[in-house]
Design a protein around this motif. Structure first.
Motif, mmCIF file in Angstrom:
data_model
loop_
_atom_site.group_PDB
_atom_site.id
_atom_site.type_symbol
_atom_site.label_atom_id
_atom_site.label_comp_id
_atom_site.label_asym_id
_atom_site.label_seq_id
_atom_site.Cartn_x
_atom_site.Cartn_y
_atom_site.Cartn_z
ATOM 1 N N PHE A 1 -15.091 -11.706 28.289
ATOM 2 C CA PHE A 1 -15.848 -10.510 28.632
ATOM 3 C C PHE A 1 -16.267 -10.620 30.085
ATOM 4 C CE2 PHE A 1 -16.503 -11.075 24.078
ATOM 5 C CZ PHE A 1 -16.065 -9.839 23.636
ATOM 6 N N SER A 2 -15.994 -9.598 30.831
ATOM 7 C CA SER A 2 -16.388 -9.631 32.234
ATOM 8 C C SER A 2 -17.827 -9.155 32.359
ATOM 9 C CB SER A 2 -15.468 -8.753 33.077
ATOM 10 O OG SER A 2 -15.570 -7.420 32.653
ATOM 11 N N SER A 3 -18.576 -9.835 33.156
ATOM 12 C CA SER A 3 -19.961 -9.456 33.383
ATOM 13 C C SER A 3 -20.049 -8.631 34.658
ATOM 14 C CB SER A 3 -20.848 -10.697 33.475
ATOM 15 O OG SER A 3 -20.471 -11.461 34.587
ATOM 16 N N PRO A 4 -21.016 -7.697 34.722
ATOM 17 C CA PRO A 4 -21.124 -6.879 35.919
ATOM 18 C C PRO A 4 -21.577 -7.670 37.146
ATOM 19 C CG PRO A 4 -22.901 -6.383 34.407
ATOM 20 C CD PRO A 4 -21.970 -7.337 33.712
ATOM 21 N N VAL A 5 -22.202 -8.807 36.938
ATOM 22 C CA VAL A 5 -22.697 -9.612 38.045
ATOM 23 C C VAL A 5 -22.258 -11.050 37.794
ATOM 24 C CG1 VAL A 5 -24.763 -10.461 39.184
ATOM 25 C CG2 VAL A 5 -24.698 -8.131 38.338
ATOM 26 N N THR A 6 -21.704 -11.695 38.799
ATOM 27 C CA THR A 6 -21.260 -13.067 38.602
ATOM 28 C C THR A 6 -22.426 -14.045 38.650
ATOM 29 O OG1 THR A 6 -20.744 -13.172 40.954
ATOM 30 C CG2 THR A 6 -18.932 -12.646 39.454
ATOM 31 N N THR A 7 -23.163 -14.061 39.743
ATOM 32 C CA THR A 7 -24.324 -14.945 39.845
ATOM 33 C C THR A 7 -25.495 -14.151 40.426
ATOM 34 O OG1 THR A 7 -23.570 -15.691 42.001
ATOM 35 C CG2 THR A 7 -23.011 -17.068 40.116
ATOM 36 N N PRO A 8 -26.487 -13.847 39.599
ATOM 37 C CA PRO A 8 -27.643 -13.111 40.123
ATOM 38 C C PRO A 8 -28.507 -13.999 41.011
ATOM 39 C CG PRO A 8 -27.947 -13.613 37.804
ATOM 40 C CD PRO A 8 -26.566 -14.070 38.174
ATOM 41 N N SER A 9 -29.190 -13.376 41.949
ATOM 42 C CA SER A 9 -30.081 -14.120 42.838
ATOM 43 C C SER A 9 -31.337 -14.538 42.076
ATOM 44 C CB SER A 9 -30.466 -13.257 44.033
ATOM 45 O OG SER A 9 -31.265 -12.169 43.606
ATOM 46 N N GLN A 10 -32.078 -15.432 42.672
ATOM 47 C CA GLN A 10 -33.308 -15.900 42.030
ATOM 48 C C GLN A 10 -34.321 -14.761 41.892
ATOM 49 O OE1 GLN A 10 -33.627 -18.938 40.643
ATOM 50 N NE2 GLN A 10 -35.537 -18.201 39.781
ATOM 51 N N ASP A 11 -34.374 -13.867 42.869
ATOM 52 C CA ASP A 11 -35.269 -12.709 42.767
ATOM 53 C C ASP A 11 -34.881 -11.819 41.592
ATOM 54 O OD1 ASP A 11 -36.796 -13.467 44.916
ATOM 55 O OD2 ASP A 11 -35.710 -12.203 46.357
ATOM 56 N N SER A 12 -33.588 -11.619 41.394
ATOM 57 C CA SER A 12 -33.117 -10.812 40.270
ATOM 58 C C SER A 12 -33.489 -11.457 38.946
ATOM 59 C CB SER A 12 -31.606 -10.628 40.339
ATOM 60 O OG SER A 12 -31.237 -9.927 41.489
ATOM 61 N N LYS A 13 -33.335 -12.766 38.865
ATOM 62 C CA LYS A 13 -33.712 -13.493 37.643
ATOM 63 C C LYS A 13 -35.203 -13.350 37.372
ATOM 64 C CE LYS A 13 -30.291 -17.137 38.259
ATOM 65 N NZ LYS A 13 -30.125 -18.581 38.470
ATOM 66 N N ASN A 14 -36.017 -13.478 38.432
ATOM 67 C CA ASN A 14 -37.466 -13.390 38.265
ATOM 68 C C ASN A 14 -37.903 -11.998 37.819
ATOM 69 O OD1 ASN A 14 -37.747 -16.051 39.006
ATOM 70 N ND2 ASN A 14 -38.262 -15.593 41.130
ATOM 71 N N ILE A 15 -37.311 -10.962 38.393
ATOM 72 C CA ILE A 15 -37.671 -9.595 38.001
ATOM 73 C C ILE A 15 -37.268 -9.334 36.553
ATOM 74 C CG2 ILE A 15 -37.210 -7.151 38.439
ATOM 75 C CD1 ILE A 15 -36.975 -7.892 41.424
ATOM 76 N N ALA A 16 -36.061 -9.784 36.175
ATOM 77 C CA ALA A 16 -35.618 -9.607 34.790
ATOM 78 C C ALA A 16 -36.518 -10.385 33.828
ATOM 79 C CB ALA A 16 -34.166 -10.047 34.652
#
Length: 117
Positions: A6-21
């Protein structure tokens, strides 16, 4: 048997993206759909955050529908048994979503009604 990838829309999210999620999933525990809706409307440029806020929003809507049905079923006393189960499921799936978000994985709640695509 052949495995499907399964392909993901994002390969490696940034740390800011991880924190917001992560904050979206934790906020969903305490404030319901409001944090997910705010982030979903504001952070449209980040694919990972948009995906996780959409999933948290779909889960919150599913919980609201489940609670409404349980309140109606309280008339025949079954709802009093269903309400705590919904609360426990909400807590467990939000914690699993927060753990997945902190590691950068795309988390999917298995029982969520996907109204927002």
């Amino acid at each position: 048997m052949e495995e499907q990838s399964f392909s993901s829309p994002v390969t490696t999210p940034s740390q800011d993206s991880k924190n917001i999620a992560l904050l979206v999933w934790i906020g969903t525990i305490f404030f319901g759909f409001i944090p997910a809706l705010i982030v979903y409307l504001i952070k449209t440029d980040d694919a990972y955050v948009a995906d996780q806020s959409k999933e948290a929003l779909n889960w919150s809507i599913t919980v609201i529908i489940g609670v409404a049905i349980a309140w109606v079923l309280c008339l025949i006393l079954i709802g009093f048994l269903i309400l705590p189960v919904i609360g426990i499921l909400n807590l467990v799936f939000c914690i699993l979503g927060a753990l997945g978000a902190s590691s950068g994985k795309l988390f999917r709640v298995p029982f969520a009604i996907r109204l927002i695509k």
